[in-house]
Design a protein around this motif. Sequence first.
Motif, short mmCIF file in Angstrom:
data_model
loop_
_atom_site.label_atom_id
_atom_site.label_comp_id
_atom_site.label_asym_id
_atom_site.label_seq_id
_atom_site.Cartn_x
_atom_site.Cartn_y
_atom_site.Cartn_z
N TRP A 125 -24.69 34.66 93.62
CA TRP A 125 -24.67 36.22 93.48
C TRP A 125 -27.14 35.64 92.72
O TRP A 125 -27.22 36.89 92.48
N LEU A 126 -27.04 35.31 92.67
CA LEU A 126 -28.22 34.93 92.27
C LEU A 126 -29.28 35.73 93.44
O LEU A 126 -30.89 36.10 92.54
N ILE A 127 -29.58 36.09 94.69
CA ILE A 127 -29.50 36.47 95.42
C ILE A 127 -30.29 38.05 95.24
O ILE A 127 -31.06 38.68 95.41
N ILE A 128 -29.16 38.35 93.89
CA ILE A 128 -30.04 40.22 93.82
C ILE A 128 -31.47 39.75 92.66
O ILE A 128 -32.64 40.65 92.48
N MET A 129 -32.00 38.48 92.43
CA MET A 129 -33.40 38.18 91.51
C MET A 129 -34.25 38.79 92.66
O MET A 129 -35.11 38.90 92.46
N ASN A 130 -34.18 38.99 94.38
CA ASN A 130 -35.02 39.29 94.77
C ASN A 130 -35.64 40.76 94.95
O ASN A 130 -36.29 40.74 94.89
N LYS A 131 -34.75 41.61 94.39
CA LYS A 131 -34.87 42.84 93.85
C LYS A 131 -35.79 43.22 92.71
O LYS A 131 -36.00 44.50 92.36
N TYR A 132 -35.49 41.95 91.73
CA TYR A 132 -36.76 41.90 90.81
C TYR A 132 -37.59 41.45 90.90
O TYR A 132 -38.98 42.18 89.67
N SER A 133 -38.19 40.61 92.04
CA SER A 133 -39.49 39.76 92.27
C SER A 133 -40.18 40.62 93.70
O SER A 133 -39.85 40.93 94.56
N LYS A 134 -41.63 40.11 92.59
CA LYS A 134 -42.45 40.64 93.46
C LYS A 134 -42.97 39.78 94.71
O LYS A 134 -43.63 39.90 95.71
N ASP A 161 -33.00 40.59 100.14
CA ASP A 161 -33.80 40.71 100.57
C ASP A 161 -34.58 39.47 100.70
O ASP A 161 -35.76 39.04 100.50
N ALA A 162 -34.10 38.18 100.18
CA ALA A 162 -34.27 36.89 100.35
C ALA A 162 -33.47 36.79 101.57
O ALA A 162 -33.77 36.74 102.75
N THR A 163 -34.60 35.62 101.78
CA THR A 163 -34.67 35.16 103.52
C THR A 163 -33.78 33.48 102.78
O THR A 163 -34.85 32.48 102.41
N LEU A 164 -33.33 33.21 104.48
CA LEU A 164 -32.84 31.99 103.79
C LEU A 164 -33.53 30.50 104.93
O LEU A 164 -33.95 30.95 105.83
#
Length: 291
Positions: A125-134, A161-164
């Motif tokens: 669930w660390l993927i939610i980080m991308n919603k906070y990051s510029k 919005d993460a890119t794997l």
Amino acid sequence: MQLLIFVLAYPILWCISILPFRLLYFVSDCIYVLVYHIIGYRKKVVRQNLALALPHLSERERLIIEKKSYHHLVDGFMEMIKTMTISEKEMRKRFIITNMDLYQEYEAKDKSIIALSGHYASYEWLIIMNKYSKFKGYGVYKRIKNRYFDNLVRKIRSKFDATLIDTTETTPTILANHKKGIKSLYGFIADQNPKVWKAHHWTKFMGFDVPVHTGAEMLAKRLNMNVLYIKGEKLGRGRYQATFVPMVENIKEVPDYEITDMFFRMLEEQILNKPEYYLWTHKRWKHTKEA
């Protein structure tokens, strides 16, 4: 055959993903009985790992941790499936970043960032980080052999919005972004077990000298990137938080492998505090200098 397995499994996974959390964890409890008590999935590996890493605990204490770790393992699998249909609002509520202000300070330094985490708490669930990051976010992962399930996992983990990028794509992607001046956030699950012949460094982890990956550190030093440790914590079923911890200043002045060693010390501290939230099913101590 790969397509057939995927076609049969996908409707089941989708139905699981739309379950409300209370029912999701009821199903998780049922699967736990199957995985732990009936199949005994990697139980021998888990017991060996716990005995090696936690020799100061009694056999009964390790058995309690073992059972809790399997509950957590199955919950994590179910939560990954749930990500297929979970809303951003729900995810933000269930996975909290405690100090985004610190992360934003690092973004303001105008350098790309490498974030190191282990197989602890909810790394999915660390993927939610991308919603906070510029910055554009990338997650490094190991490709799954079944290409249909691999595509599904990529889709799930890219939802916010993460890119794997596969491990083979990591260095070329980071170098290309650096050349273009694209500031990015790269997430590494850095406690995986490398092949011995590929290991450039060994470090102490839970009392044993083990081979470790050093690629994240070497890229950070080469390209002058900032490095943060992600301290993930489980607050309850389906409730997590993550805290960014600065690791070093002036990265090019830090001796080689010090960042890698520091990462494992920080991860070890978390494991010793609450060992039931670590992924014990992998053969992390398969190769040790002691052996």
